[in-house]
Design an enzyme around this catalytic site. Structure first.
Site, PDB file in Angstrom:
ATOM      1  N   LYS A  68       0.843  -1.205   0.000  1.00  0.00           N
ATOM      2  CA  LYS A  68       0.000   0.000   0.000  1.00  0.00           C
ATOM      3  C   LYS A  68       0.878   1.256   0.000  1.00  0.00           C
ATOM      4  CE  LYS A  68      -3.882  -2.376   2.186  1.00  0.00           C
ATOM      5  NZ  LYS A  68      -4.683  -2.677   3.384  1.00  0.00           N
ATOM      6  N   GLN A 124      -4.392  -1.451   9.610  1.00  0.00           N
ATOM      7  CA  GLN A 124      -4.412  -2.785   9.008  1.00  0.00           C
ATOM      8  C   GLN A 124      -5.020  -3.800   9.981  1.00  0.00           C
ATOM      9  OE1 GLN A 124      -3.686  -3.336   5.829  1.00  0.00           O
ATOM     10  NE2 GLN A 124      -4.072  -5.526   5.939  1.00  0.00           N
ATOM     11  N   ASP A 181     -10.733   3.243   4.346  1.00  0.00           N
ATOM     12  CA  ASP A 181     -11.076   1.818   4.282  1.00  0.00           C
ATOM     13  C   ASP A 181     -12.590   1.622   4.173  1.00  0.00           C
ATOM     14  OD1 ASP A 181      -9.213  -0.233   4.173  1.00  0.00           O
ATOM     15  OD2 ASP A 181      -8.585   0.045   6.254  1.00  0.00           O
TER      16      ASP A 181
END
Ligand code: GUN
Length: 292
Positions: free
Chosen positions: A52, A96, A119
């Site tokens: 990412k 994460q 997200d």
């Protein structure tokens, strides 16, 4: 059978984002900035976060990686996130998952400011998604939609069967595919671990999204001719022939299912790459929203 190539589509999305960043900077606007938080050192999470961050750099974003110890308390993590919420330069925050067991994931997702929730996991984002309002769409489902769009796959009136009901993939993709817009307008069936007659339901599907996390679960006798198959699985299985010691397996028995399909995503090289491209789109949007 045509492969839905995550490499080609993600590259095209990334080129698009890159162009927008150049334009943005020319207009004197800020550089989009993603902050990624990684707690502990889970091997898969390390790989995803590194990818990412690398992709952010490739499209001209700024990125910050915050590494925190596996033993960190929930309060310490909350403090770290609040700092990012208050940092005016940070446009998007990504924590994460999964998190260590002493930390409640729901609490953490709720702490991220909805304006920075790239997200798309915050209840505000999910609520807007359900209502069909503009919002951050979780990256994997968003990536799947971008892929369907790129290949102009017909979805209207089709029967889509989603296997898996996670908040990250199954649930949001089922909502997106049923929306009154393209790609959408499907009749959606959500299947899960308690579903009876799963094989019979899958055999009725024009589109199958396999997002249950069991390697090679979807077999050829569960798929009708010319179905579109989207494989979301990315399980690491031990493989002594690989330098890393593992191979990445999808949820679809690709070798036997693919000959029956009109379109299918490979693993690796399919949905996984799209997830990152979608995250970049969301991060750019978070930055752009500051000028609206
Ligand atoms: N873990 C697995 N998928 C995801 C994702 O899309 N975002 C985050 N933050 N963690 C994940």
């Amino acid at each position: 059978m045509q492969i839905l190539d995550g490499k080609i589509v993600s590259q095209s999305v990334k080129e698009n984002v890159k162009g927008k960043v150049i334009l943005f900077k020319k207009e004197g606007k800020k550089t989009p900035h993603l902050a990624a938080v990684l707690v502990g050192s889970n091997g898969a999470s390390e790989t995803y976060v590194a990818s990412k961050v690398k992709n952010c750099e490739e499209v001209g974003f700024k990125s910050t990686l915050i590494r925190l110890d596996e033993t960190i308390s929930e309060n310490e993590l909350i403090t770290a996130i609040e700092k990012l919420n208050n940092d005016e330069d940070v446009d998007g925050i990504l924590v994460q998952l999964p998190l260590p067991k002493q930390i409640n994931e729901e609490t953490i997702i709720n702490i991220i400011h909805p304006d920075k929730d790239v997200d798309g996991f915050h209840p505000v984002s999910i609520g807007k998604l359900v209502q069909g309002l503009p919002t951050f769409i979780p990256a994997t489902p968003y990536g799947i939609m971008l892929m369907l769009e790129h290949y102009k796959i017909e979805t209207s009136g089709k029967h889509a069967v989603v296997i898996g009901r996670s908040n990250i993939v199954g649930r949001p993709i089922s909502i997106l595919l049923s929306r009154n817009t393209y790609p959408g307008n499907c009749t959606v069936t959500v299947c899960h671990s308690r579903t009876k007659n799963l094989k019979e339901i899958c055999l009725q599907a024009d589109i199958i999204v396999a997002a249950l996390g069991i390697p090679e679960f979807l077999k050829e006798d569960m798929v009708k001719e010319d179905a579109v198959v989207i494989d979301v699985g990315i399980t690491r299985v031990p493989d002594a022939t690989k330098k890393s010691g593992f191979a990445i397996k999808g949820d679809v028995d690709f070798a036997n299912v693919s000959p029956k399909c009109s379109y299918i995503t490979p693993v690796p090289g399919g949905v996984g790459l799209m997830t990152i491209a979608a995250l970049l789109m969301n991060t750019f949007t978070a930055c752009e929203n500051k000028y609206r």
